[in-house]
Write a protein that holds these residues in place. Structure first.
Motif, PDB file in Angstrom:
ATOM      1  N   CYS A  56     -44.838   4.896  -9.776  1.00  0.00           N
ATOM      2  CA  CYS A  56     -45.378   3.902 -10.714  1.00  0.00           C
ATOM      3  C   CYS A  56     -44.357   3.539 -11.788  1.00  0.00           C
ATOM      4  O   CYS A  56     -44.241   2.371 -12.182  1.00  0.00           O
ATOM      5  CB  CYS A  56     -46.650   4.434 -11.375  1.00  0.00           C
ATOM      6  N   GLU A  94     -41.672   1.316 -10.136  1.00  0.00           N
ATOM      7  CA  GLU A  94     -42.210   0.005  -9.786  1.00  0.00           C
ATOM      8  C   GLU A  94     -42.468  -0.830 -11.031  1.00  0.00           C
ATOM      9  O   GLU A  94     -42.373  -2.061 -11.001  1.00  0.00           O
ATOM     10  CB  GLU A  94     -43.489   0.160  -8.969  1.00  0.00           C
ATOM     11  N   GLY A  95     -42.763  -0.172 -12.144  1.00  0.00           N
ATOM     12  CA  GLY A  95     -42.959  -0.860 -13.406  1.00  0.00           C
ATOM     13  C   GLY A  95     -41.670  -1.074 -14.167  1.00  0.00           C
ATOM     14  O   GLY A  95     -41.706  -1.478 -15.335  1.00  0.00           O
ATOM     15  N   LYS A  96     -40.545  -0.770 -13.514  1.00  0.00           N
ATOM     16  CA  LYS A  96     -39.202  -0.963 -14.088  1.00  0.00           C
ATOM     17  C   LYS A  96     -39.050  -0.260 -15.440  1.00  0.00           C
ATOM     18  O   LYS A  96     -38.494  -0.797 -16.403  1.00  0.00           O
ATOM     19  CB  LYS A  96     -38.890  -2.454 -14.217  1.00  0.00           C
ATOM     20  N   THR A 139     -41.387   0.679 -17.502  1.00  0.00           N
ATOM     21  CA  THR A 139     -42.395   0.354 -18.519  1.00  0.00           C
ATOM     22  C   THR A 139     -43.690   1.110 -18.215  1.00  0.00           C
ATOM     23  O   THR A 139     -43.797   1.810 -17.212  1.00  0.00           O
ATOM     24  CB  THR A 139     -42.698  -1.149 -18.527  1.00  0.00           C
ATOM     25  N   ASN A 140     -44.683   0.915 -19.073  1.00  0.00           N
ATOM     26  CA  ASN A 140     -45.994   1.530 -18.871  1.00  0.00           C
ATOM     27  C   ASN A 140     -46.961   0.582 -18.160  1.00  0.00           C
ATOM     28  O   ASN A 140     -48.180   0.701 -18.289  1.00  0.00           O
ATOM     29  CB  ASN A 140     -46.583   1.974 -20.214  1.00  0.00           C
ATOM     30  N   LEU A 141     -46.411  -0.352 -17.384  1.00  0.00           N
ATOM     31  CA  LEU A 141     -47.218  -1.368 -16.718  1.00  0.00           C
ATOM     32  C   LEU A 141     -48.335  -0.760 -15.874  1.00  0.00           C
ATOM     33  O   LEU A 141     -49.467  -1.252 -15.865  1.00  0.00           O
ATOM     34  CB  LEU A 141     -46.310  -2.247 -15.841  1.00  0.00           C
ATOM     35  N   TYR A 142     -48.031   0.323 -15.148  1.00  0.00           N
ATOM     36  CA  TYR A 142     -49.008   0.915 -14.237  1.00  0.00           C
ATOM     37  C   TYR A 142     -49.647   2.186 -14.794  1.00  0.00           C
ATOM     38  O   TYR A 142     -50.267   2.943 -14.055  1.00  0.00           O
ATOM     39  CB  TYR A 142     -48.344   1.220 -12.888  1.00  0.00           C
ATOM     40  N   GLU A 143     -49.523   2.377 -16.090  1.00  0.00           N
ATOM     41  CA  GLU A 143     -50.074   3.592 -16.704  1.00  0.00           C
ATOM     42  C   GLU A 143     -51.583   3.691 -16.507  1.00  0.00           C
ATOM     43  O   GLU A 143     -52.102   4.744 -16.108  1.00  0.00           O
ATOM     44  CB  GLU A 143     -49.749   3.624 -18.197  1.00  0.00           C
ATOM     45  N   ASP A 144     -52.315   2.625 -16.771  1.00  0.00           N
ATOM     46  CA  ASP A 144     -53.775   2.678 -16.656  1.00  0.00           C
ATOM     47  C   ASP A 144     -54.219   2.934 -15.218  1.00  0.00           C
ATOM     48  O   ASP A 144     -55.126   3.742 -14.973  1.00  0.00           O
ATOM     49  CB  ASP A 144     -54.391   1.373 -17.168  1.00  0.00           C
TER      50      ASP A 144
END
Length: 501
Positions: free
Chosen positions: A362, A365-367, A369-374
């Motif tokens: 995750c 894939e989010g480069k 970042t916390n894009l896929y944290e949730d």
């Protein structure tokens, strides 16, 4: 800061033990451009009580390129085909059952007949629906055979292990350091946080500081980073799982090493027996609301026949539940710092492995970042909750009435909606496995695992007493199944012999 591939430039793991060094090895193998450091205290020892695993531990060793022959002798490890549950049910013929790991022969040959006879037994027909009849790994364990087949056997077998957790931690520490992980001994005195709420460094008791871009909290029940510093909420499972303590001790190993864990129900909890090469690891998991530590130790000693007070017993406390978020800001919680579900199904390392591997995917894939944290947290929480439901079910469907502990567990209706739905399907569905898949209830445990548990307890209605029913066709099917499994078993070696190869 990030590397060009979206991985952190520097990761700091706080805490060693199996979880910390598992994280270190996986990160080092996957994120080769990341500088990884692990800090641990010499004052905090690892409790080597003898531990069991699911097949996920095999996946972990495959991921870091370690063969069984390299680590198992070092850690006094043995093979595990599954778990025997003894005395959890009082229903005649169902006082004990074996929960096997998966084999390819299950779904192809044996499980369809198991499901067929479960449905017939639910309708009152006197057919054999006890799970011990239907699985290859059950046969292997009952005949003291290990799980590695001859090369000519064309079907895969999943297996777990038993091992000394202290020795495993030492082994993994050596592997990680050989991969370039920096190991620092020190006690964390403070954790520094930036204005935006991210972690920036940990301060040790000697006033030195360890900075990093990302942090992994493996500090155990203390949860120094995730809970104490970042204030992530903790969700207790006390209303579902009442056990909060354990007493552990070692005993002399038998001549023949059993390829299974044994979980025996006692008056106010259950006792494990885990075979290592040099000893049995034993423990009594219980609820302090029903029995005190002295009574628990006395009962375990009586159960083991170890009344000699010179045999050391150690007492442990358990905090059963999970954090609300396993990944928050620039921190990931792994192991006891993220949660703990009592060790009945030996899921701790599997949850740690899933947490680490899924996080790495995750994050990249989010480069970075916390894009896929949730989405990540939702998935890991569902895994924890799924394991909780499966273990709660062991207590909910018990039929023991010999103590308030067992009566109260059976009467406990504080169940998740998922578990309620599974139990409803078991009692009412004409296609239990099919509807488990239809309603997506197999995320943590497959339908056959639920069927093993519920059938193993004898959770069936009264038998049909019609003496005119002809069961000869059923017996022919069972005889054919017995012969098939026996012939499959000819491809496996004795467990003791397997460990010498």
């Amino acid at each position: 800061m990030l590397n060009n591939d979206g991985t952190p430039t520097k990761v700091l793991i706080v805490g060693g033990g199996t979880a910390g060094w598992m994280a270190a090895n996986l990160l080092a193998c996957k994120w080769q451009d990341t500088e990884i450091c692990l800090v641990e205290s010499k004052e905090i020892g690892i409790i080597g009580v003898g531990e069991g695993s699911t097949p996920h531990l095999k996946l972990f060793f495959d991921a870091i390129g370690v063969a069984d022959s390299e680590w198992m002798p070092r850690c006094n490890a043995t093979y595990k085909n599954g778990i025997t549950f003894d005395k959890w049910s009082t229903k005649p013929g169902f006082e004990s059952y074996f929960h096997p790991f998966a084999a390819q022969t299950d779904d192809i040959f044996t499980v369809p007949l198991f499901y067929k006879n479960i449905q017939a037994r639910m309708q009152g027909y006197s057919v054999n629906a006890h799970p011990d009849r239907y699985f290859l790994e059950t046969y292997l364990s009952s005949n003291n055979l290990g799980p590695l087949p001859a090369e000519s056997f064309p079907f895969g077998i999943a297996y777990g292990y038993h091992f000394d957790s202290a020795l495993l931690g030492q082994f993994l520490a050596e592997k990680a350091q050989n991969l370039g992980i920096k190991r620092i001994y020190g006690n964390v005195a403070d954790v520094l946080v930036t204005n935006d709420g991210n972690l920036s460094a940990v301060k040790l008791s000697d006033d030195s500081q360890l900075e990093a871009d990302f942090f992994v909290d493996c500090s155990g029940f203390n949860a120094l980073l995730m809970q104490k510093t970042l204030k992530v909420s903790y969700i207790s499972f006390k209303d579902n799982l009442v056990n909060d303590a354990a007493v552990v001790m070692a005993s002399e190993i038998s001549k023949n090493l059993p390829p299974e864990t044994k979980a025996t129900a006692l008056s106010n909890g259950w006792a494990w027996q885990i075979p290592l090469r040099n000893r049995f690891g034993n423990g009594y998991v219980y609820s302090s609301d029903y029995i005190d530590s002295h009574q628990a130790e006395t009962e375990l000693r009586q159960h083991l026949g170890l009344l000699d007070p010179s045999v050391e017993a150690r007492h442990l406390k358990m905090k059963v539940g999970r954090v609300e978020k396993h990944w928050h800001k620039n921190c990931l919680a792994v192991g006891l710092s993220q949660g703990f579900i009592e060790p009945l199904e030996a899921t701790a390392l599997a949850l740690s492995f899933n947490t680490i591997t899924q996080f790495m995917q995750c994050f990249q894939e989010g480069k970075g970042t916390n894009l896929y944290e949730d989405a990540f947290n939702k998935d890991i929480n569902s895994r924890f909750d799924g394991v909780r439901d499966y273990i709660v079910c062991h207590y909910k469907v018990n039929q023991r009435t010999d103590s308030a502990y067992w009566r109260d567990n059976a009467a406990n209706n504080n169940l998740s909606e998922t578990l309620k739905k599974i139990l409803t399907l078991w009692h009412n569905s004409q296609d239990f496995a099919g509807e488990m898949h239809k309603y997506k209830l197999t995320a943590s445990y497959q339908a056959k695992s639920w069927a093993c548990l519920l059938a193993g307890y004898g959770t069936f209605p009264q038998l049909n007493q019609d003496s005119s029913i002809d069961y000869s066709a059923h017996q022919l099917e069972i005889d054919g199944l017995n012969d098939f499994i026996r012939r499959c078993g000819l491809n496996f070696k004795n467990h003791n012999e397997l460990l010498t190869l």
